[in-house]
Design a protein around this motif. Structure first.
Motif, short mmCIF file in Angstrom:
data_model
loop_
_atom_site.label_atom_id
_atom_site.label_comp_id
_atom_site.label_asym_id
_atom_site.label_seq_id
_atom_site.Cartn_x
_atom_site.Cartn_y
_atom_site.Cartn_z
N GLN A 136 -2.88 1.13 -4.34
CA GLN A 136 -2.46 -0.26 -4.54
C GLN A 136 -2.11 -0.50 -6.00
OE1 GLN A 136 -4.96 -3.41 -2.72
NE2 GLN A 136 -6.04 -1.68 -1.75
N ILE A 139 1.18 1.19 -6.95
CA ILE A 139 2.32 0.46 -6.40
C ILE A 139 2.56 -0.83 -7.18
CG2 ILE A 139 3.11 -0.83 -4.37
CD1 ILE A 139 1.79 1.39 -2.67
N SER A 140 1.51 -1.54 -7.54
CA SER A 140 1.68 -2.80 -8.26
C SER A 140 2.21 -2.57 -9.67
CB SER A 140 0.39 -3.61 -8.30
OG SER A 140 -0.57 -2.97 -9.10
N HIS A 141 1.85 -1.45 -10.28
CA HIS A 141 2.34 -1.14 -11.63
C HIS A 141 3.78 -0.63 -11.63
CE1 HIS A 141 -1.30 -2.15 -13.57
NE2 HIS A 141 -1.97 -1.06 -13.22
N SER A 142 4.22 -0.09 -10.49
CA SER A 142 5.59 0.44 -10.43
C SER A 142 6.60 -0.67 -10.14
CB SER A 142 5.69 1.53 -9.36
OG SER A 142 5.53 1.00 -8.08
N ASN A 143 6.14 -1.85 -9.77
CA ASN A 143 7.06 -2.98 -9.46
C ASN A 143 7.36 -3.79 -10.67
OD1 ASN A 143 7.23 -2.26 -6.81
ND2 ASN A 143 5.53 -3.55 -6.17
#
Length: 143
Positions: A136, A139-143
């Motif tokens: 999670q 994924i949140s850091h890649s957005n």
């Protein structure tokens, strides 16, 4: 109960290969795939053909020493020694980590189902799929 005692209890012919595989499964705190078993054998410097592993595991399943489960995330079967204190797992759909749950979240409901239908359940399998905390965060850091 150690592996040799378990084989004797179920009146299975003793072999070193059976003992080693059962020891690996008994020592594991989570279900293992045949690939996992082969890796553990390699780490123990034990050579065993994949077909032999499958044959022994199938024999353990037929005698209700080991249960086979499958995952919708991967085209693999997983094997675990049948214990009184069974576990269920959270499965991460990204990294395929399995996180054990401390208790069966369905126990009371399943007892009600048995009573309502006059049914005697012998086993059940629950698969909870999602994202682990680490995935999670990635994924949140890649957005």
């Amino acid at each position: 109960m150690n592996a040799r005692e378990t084989l004797s209890k179920y009146q299975l012919k003793y072999s070193k290969q059976r003992e080693i595989l059962l020891e690996i499964l008994q020592d594991s705190h989570e279900p293992m795939s045949v690939d996992d078993l082969l890796e553990q054998l390699r780490l123990k410097n034990v050579t065993m053909n994949q077909s032999t592993v499958y044959r022994i595991i199938d024999h353990f399943c037929a005698h209700r020493i080991v249960e086979k489960t499958s995952s919708t995330l991967q085209a693999k079967n997983y094997y675990a020694v049948i214990r009184l204190d069974h576990h269920h797992y959270l499965y991460c759909q990204v990294c395929h980590t399995r996180i054990p749950l401390d208790a069966c979240p369905m126990e009371a409901w399943l007892k009600d189902v048995e009573d309502a239908h006059g049914f005697k359940m012998t086993q059940h399998h629950i698969e909870i799929i999602g994202l682990c905390a680490e995935c999670q965060q990635k994924i949140s850091h890649s957005n």
